[in-house]
Scaffold this active site. Structure first.
Site, mmCIF file in Angstrom:
data_model
loop_
_atom_site.group_PDB
_atom_site.id
_atom_site.type_symbol
_atom_site.label_atom_id
_atom_site.label_comp_id
_atom_site.label_asym_id
_atom_site.label_seq_id
_atom_site.Cartn_x
_atom_site.Cartn_y
_atom_site.Cartn_z
ATOM 1 N N GLN A 1 0.848 -1.201 0.000
ATOM 2 C CA GLN A 1 0.000 0.000 0.000
ATOM 3 C C GLN A 1 0.883 1.250 0.000
ATOM 4 O OE1 GLN A 1 -0.882 2.032 3.032
ATOM 5 N NE2 GLN A 1 -2.447 3.215 1.969
ATOM 6 N N ASP B 1 1.986 3.752 1.718
ATOM 7 C CA ASP B 1 3.010 4.202 2.661
ATOM 8 C C ASP B 1 3.968 3.092 3.061
ATOM 9 O OD1 ASP B 1 1.167 2.779 4.150
ATOM 10 O OD2 ASP B 1 1.317 4.059 5.912
ATOM 11 N N LYS B 2 4.004 2.006 2.297
ATOM 12 C CA LYS B 2 4.877 0.884 2.624
ATOM 13 C C LYS B 2 6.176 0.938 1.818
ATOM 14 C CE LYS B 2 1.753 -0.660 5.438
ATOM 15 N NZ LYS B 2 0.662 0.300 5.183
ATOM 16 N N SER B 3 7.100 0.025 2.145
ATOM 17 C CA SER B 3 8.439 0.062 1.529
ATOM 18 C C SER B 3 8.402 -0.167 0.028
ATOM 19 C CB SER B 3 9.340 -0.989 2.181
ATOM 20 O OG SER B 3 9.438 -0.786 3.572
#
Length: 432
Positions: free
Chosen positions: A219, A221-223
């Site tokens: 998603q 805001d993930k790495s």
């Protein structure tokens, strides 16, 4: 009153005079530029990543189960790249981190309605996934560093517990080794909710590889950022086969996920399980495969930024900066600390003061901002928030004190200096 000028060789070592007026009280803020966050368009993406997505669109083959050999599909390539990166036998792309957790639990084949332990400090998706899999979430207290409390876990490992979901919350590793020292003798499987910690390690081992299965998100805001998406990794063939069917591999499509020497378990049939249609599409898979090649670079940036800011705040007595369970066992995309002032809503006041200084911050337990990382806000689990807090008093107290600051991989040294200066300014300016 004017803002005193502080002269220092290193801005992270700048002290904040007690006379400086806080921005929330009408003073001059530390920074006026917007704080870089994913919802404002801050992304870690390259031209090659963008081109990968465009190429997938132009091929006009968006369904992972089309006429091509599985290894030539974008989803198949992504899953192969994940297996190579993590050193696992199986990987399965899906629609979200929540569905990845759910698929891991479904893959375990637990009796319906099993009790599943998870930490009190987690995102609402964790108990939601447990519910989605047909089980009952049971919460475990967190400790002063907001990590799963091993002593409380030990007391709750009763005979009716079907599994434990450990959560590497806000990028900080849960101590899976300590958890498994308790669960393995009892034959209780451990699933890692590594959704917020993609690329981080515990004692040299990648998170997500330490239990029966690891669940991740891609998603925004993930790495790895594909807007939405997720994946599951595991070495357990039967778990993987069941998860693949539940994900949406029907009419023999499960077989495509197994190489010829590694046939699917004969006792797992795609006619035995409901099909939920949680498949990863080809466009997101193409983006994710490209982004995976720079994952370690992004993790290194997060960890650098966190180390710089944490060092700049060392020695501050009115806050307790969150510490990892082992050296380096964190992603670093979030700075968290507890405000130790005893007054009511001290954490909420602190976070609001930081926002006024130009640094995004949230208090997990803010009574007005109903953060769904605060367990008492999960009405689907706890109709009575006050009763929920009484049931888990230490976790409630720690979360009411906790302040969370997002640290983008794109932060500059000057941005890190702004965090330190803003936090020190608020510490000095708020009444004791």
């Amino acid at each position: 009153m004017g803002v005193p000028t502080v002269v220092s060789i290193d801005p992270l070592e700048a002290s904040i005079p007690a006379v400086e007026t806080l921005a929330i009280d009408g003073g001059v803020p530390v920074r006026t530029a917007g704080w870089p966050t994913y919802d404002r368009g801050d992304v870690f993406i390259s031209g090659a990543d963008e081109q990968a997505g465009i190429d997938a669109i132009r091929r006009r083959l968006y369904f992972r189960y089309d006429h091509r050999p599985f290894g030539e599909t974008e989803a198949g390539r992504f899953e192969a790249a994940l297996c190579a990166y993590f050193g696992t036998k199986h990987a399965l792309g899906c629609t979200s981190g929540t569905t990845a957790i759910t698929l891991a639990l479904l893959g375990l084949g637990l009796p319906p309605g099993s009790k599943v332990l998870c930490p009190a400090f987690t995102f609402a998706a964790t108990p939601s996934a447990i519910r989605l899999a047909g089980h009952e979430p049971v919460l475990v207290e967190c400790d002063a560093d907001l990590n799963l409390d091993i002593a409380d876990l030990a007391g709750k490992l009763t005979e009716d517990i079907g599994a434990v979901v450990v959560v590497h919350m806000r990028g900080f590793a849960s101590d899976v080794d300590a958890v498994r020292a308790l669960t393995d003798p009892r034959g209780i499987p451990v699933v890692e909710d590594a959704v917020p910690a993609l690329g981080a390690r515990l004692r040299g081992r990648l998170l997500g590889t330490l239990g029966a299965a690891g669940a991740f998100s891609t998603q925004s805001d993930k790495s790895i950022n594909t807007g939405e998406g997720g994946f599951l990794i595991t070495d357990a063939a039967a778990l993987f086969a069941r998860a693949t069917v539940h994900c949406g591999a029907y009419e023999g499509r499960m077989d495509r996920h197994f190489d010829t020497p590694d046939a699917p378990p004969g006792h797992v049939s795609d006619l035995d399980y409901p099909i939920f249609g949680w498949r990863l599409d080809e466009i997101r898979a193409a983006l994710a495969t490209s982004m995976l090649t720079r994952l370690d670079e992004r993790v290194a940036r997060h960890q650098r930024n966190h180390a710089v800011v944490a060092a700049g705040l060392a020695g501050e007595s009115r806050i307790a900066v969150r510490k990892p369970v082992a050296p380096g066992a964190l992603l670093g995309e979030s700075l968290m600390f507890r405000v130790l002032d005893p007054g009511p809503a001290a954490g909420a006041r602190f976070a609001r003061a930081l926002c006024a200084e130009g640094v995004s911050a949230r208090n997990i337990g803010d009574p007005v901002d109903h953060n769904v990382r605060a367990f008492w806000n999960w009405r689907f689990c706890f109709p009575d928030p006050a009763a929920a807090k009484r049931a888990l008093p230490r976790s409630a107290r720690f979360l009411e004190q906790a302040v969370d600051i997002p640290l983008s991989a794109n932060l500059t040294h000057a941005d890190c200096a702004d965090v330190v200066r803003a936090v020190r300014k608020v510490i000095a300016g708020l009444p004791r």
